[in-house]
Write a protein that holds these residues in place. Structure first.
Motif, mmCIF file in Angstrom:
data_model
loop_
_atom_site.group_PDB
_atom_site.id
_atom_site.type_symbol
_atom_site.label_atom_id
_atom_site.label_comp_id
_atom_site.label_asym_id
_atom_site.label_seq_id
_atom_site.Cartn_x
_atom_site.Cartn_y
_atom_site.Cartn_z
ATOM 1 N N VAL A 20 0.820 -1.220 0.000
ATOM 2 C CA VAL A 20 0.000 0.000 0.000
ATOM 3 C C VAL A 20 0.855 1.272 0.000
ATOM 4 O O VAL A 20 0.329 2.380 0.103
ATOM 5 C CB VAL A 20 -0.960 0.020 1.208
ATOM 6 C CG1 VAL A 20 -1.909 -1.155 1.157
ATOM 7 C CG2 VAL A 20 -0.190 0.040 2.528
ATOM 8 N N GLY A 21 2.181 1.101 -0.110
ATOM 9 C CA GLY A 21 3.053 2.264 -0.116
ATOM 10 C C GLY A 21 3.119 2.983 1.224
ATOM 11 O O GLY A 21 3.332 4.199 1.277
ATOM 12 N N GLY A 22 2.929 2.224 2.300
ATOM 13 C CA GLY A 22 2.966 2.820 3.631
ATOM 14 C C GLY A 22 4.330 2.724 4.275
ATOM 15 O O GLY A 22 5.291 2.241 3.679
ATOM 16 N N PHE A 23 4.405 3.189 5.517
ATOM 17 C CA PHE A 23 5.630 3.025 6.277
ATOM 18 C C PHE A 23 5.288 2.563 7.687
ATOM 19 O O PHE A 23 4.112 2.513 8.075
ATOM 20 C CB PHE A 23 6.481 4.297 6.281
ATOM 21 C CG PHE A 23 5.827 5.509 6.908
ATOM 22 C CD1 PHE A 23 6.032 5.822 8.244
ATOM 23 C CD2 PHE A 23 5.016 6.341 6.154
ATOM 24 C CE1 PHE A 23 5.451 6.933 8.818
ATOM 25 C CE2 PHE A 23 4.421 7.463 6.715
ATOM 26 C CZ PHE A 23 4.639 7.756 8.057
ATOM 27 N N ILE A 24 6.323 2.207 8.443
ATOM 28 C CA ILE A 24 6.117 1.549 9.733
ATOM 29 C C ILE A 24 6.751 2.348 10.860
ATOM 30 O O ILE A 24 7.881 2.823 10.750
ATOM 31 C CB ILE A 24 6.710 0.124 9.716
ATOM 32 C CG1 ILE A 24 5.960 -0.741 8.689
ATOM 33 C CG2 ILE A 24 6.676 -0.521 11.091
ATOM 34 C CD1 ILE A 24 6.596 -2.096 8.454
ATOM 35 N N LEU A 25 6.007 2.493 11.933
ATOM 36 C CA LEU A 25 6.518 3.058 13.176
ATOM 37 C C LEU A 25 6.383 1.974 14.235
ATOM 38 O O LEU A 25 5.299 1.406 14.399
ATOM 39 C CB LEU A 25 5.720 4.306 13.550
ATOM 40 C CG LEU A 25 6.136 5.069 14.812
ATOM 41 C CD1 LEU A 25 5.926 6.566 14.611
ATOM 42 C CD2 LEU A 25 5.347 4.600 16.019
ATOM 43 N N HIS A 26 7.481 1.661 14.928
ATOM 44 C CA HIS A 26 7.393 0.521 15.846
ATOM 45 C C HIS A 26 8.049 0.792 17.196
ATOM 46 O O HIS A 26 8.929 1.643 17.332
ATOM 47 C CB HIS A 26 8.009 -0.733 15.209
ATOM 48 C CG HIS A 26 9.483 -0.640 14.943
ATOM 49 N ND1 HIS A 26 10.429 -1.009 15.870
ATOM 50 C CD2 HIS A 26 10.170 -0.231 13.844
ATOM 51 C CE1 HIS A 26 11.639 -0.842 15.351
ATOM 52 N NE2 HIS A 26 11.508 -0.371 14.124
ATOM 53 N N THR A 27 7.584 0.038 18.185
ATOM 54 C CA THR A 27 8.136 0.085 19.548
ATOM 55 C C THR A 27 8.486 -1.340 19.974
ATOM 56 O O THR A 27 7.994 -1.834 20.993
ATOM 57 C CB THR A 27 7.143 0.701 20.542
ATOM 58 O OG1 THR A 27 5.888 -0.003 20.458
ATOM 59 C CG2 THR A 27 6.910 2.171 20.269
ATOM 60 N N LEU A 28 9.311 -1.994 19.189
ATOM 61 C CA LEU A 28 9.731 -3.353 19.492
ATOM 62 C C LEU A 28 10.868 -3.312 20.513
ATOM 63 O O LEU A 28 11.892 -2.675 20.298
ATOM 64 C CB LEU A 28 10.190 -4.065 18.214
ATOM 65 C CG LEU A 28 9.125 -4.215 17.118
ATOM 66 C CD1 LEU A 28 9.754 -4.726 15.835
ATOM 67 C CD2 LEU A 28 8.012 -5.142 17.584
ATOM 68 N N VAL A 29 10.678 -4.003 21.627
ATOM 69 C CA VAL A 29 11.687 -3.999 22.677
ATOM 70 C C VAL A 29 12.823 -4.960 22.364
ATOM 71 O O VAL A 29 13.985 -4.698 22.653
ATOM 72 C CB VAL A 29 11.044 -4.360 24.035
ATOM 73 C CG1 VAL A 29 12.117 -4.500 25.126
ATOM 74 C CG2 VAL A 29 10.033 -3.295 24.436
#
Length: 284
Positions: free
Chosen positions: A55-64
């Protein structure tokens, strides 16, 4: 409208709140937020990255987990999906302040900064291996671009380097054989750039006008046709080298094609390059 995937190994509430707070500064931007919680293994990360790519999106993550952050960085890099790590930099700064690593795991601070150091390395590598420089080091590249002059080799190299890839580019010049080292590189490393004679001629004439001087046969369409015929003949002698047509395409689209082909090669050949940098790459 942009799609932002909020990924967490927990509920994702923290990342969601942080994102919404930041988005108040971008009132004119329309976004769709897709929350992915409970992401605790690489298969789930791979699926999220694929979904974002589609979908042409991007990712924001809080992976510990350090392992999951590394996986997110790798899969995002391979699929040309931007990933924003909220937790890693915070843990790194806290580690520095407290003089101890999270969960008391030695070396974590350096690992958290891997993306930063890698990007410095890849940018330097692209500059040092531009336009056929240091051809003897081509085996250190993850991606090698071939093409005649003005087929976007340099801007593509810089763009891919910013994405974390070690890239070299080599010009195809009539009467000059290709470096023998290229034939020794693994499948999925060399990519050939092709274009239309008319567009290439227009680009070269624009270059000549910018320099305010004549460039001779370099801008002659008949000469351009001969150059491209020579290049295509060389490309055809190596059927495992994909040919990318760059005419009327933005750099981002060309890079996406290259990375998609590279990912496909790695899927069928796990030993193909792309899982690390040159042998002498920086380690912390």
């Amino acid at each position: 409208m942009r799609t932002i995937f909020v990924v967490s190994d927990g509920t994702g509430r923290t990342a969601d709140q942080a994102l919404k707070a930041a988005l108040t500064q971008f009132s004119n931007v329309e976004v769709e937020i897709v929350r992915k919680s409970g992401v605790r293994d690489e298969n789930k990360i791979r699926r999220v990255v694929m979904e974002a790519s589609q979908v042409g999106g991007f990712i924001l993550h809080t992976l510990v987990s350090n392992a999951l952050r590394r996986a997110m960085l790798q899969y995002g890099r391979e699929s040309n999906v931007e990933t924003i790590d909220l937790m890693g930099p915070l843990l790194a700064r806290l580690s520095s302040q407290f003089a101890i690593s999270p969960a008391e795991k030695p070396g974590l601070f350096g690992q958290l900064n891997e993306d930063y150091f890698r990007r410095i390395e890849t940018m330097e590598f692209a500059f040092h291996h531009d336009d056929g420089q240091r051809i003897h080091e081509a085996s250190k590249a993850e991606i090698v671009l071939l093409g005649v002059s003005r087929t976007f080799k340099t801007p593509l190299s810089i763009y891919l380097a910013f994405k974390g890839w070690f890239v070299a580019n080599i010009p195809v010049i009539p009467g000059t054989p290709l470096p023998g080292v290229l034939a020794q590189l693994p499948s999925g490393t060399v990519f050939c750039l092709d274009t239309s004679p008319r567009q290439l001629t227009d680009l070269r004439r624009a270059r000549a006008a910018y320099l305010n001087r004549s460039l001779g046969e370099y801008t002659d369409i008949d000469f351009v046709k001969l150059e491209l015929m020579h290049a295509r003949k060389l490309f055809s002698e190596h059927p495992d080298w994909p040919v990318i047509h760059v005419a009327n395409k933005p750099i981002e689209e060309i890079a996406s094609e290259i990375l998609a082909l590279k990912a496909k090669t790695q899927k069928h050949n796990p030993t193909a390059p792309g899982q690390g940098g040159p042998p002498d790459s920086h380690t912390t």
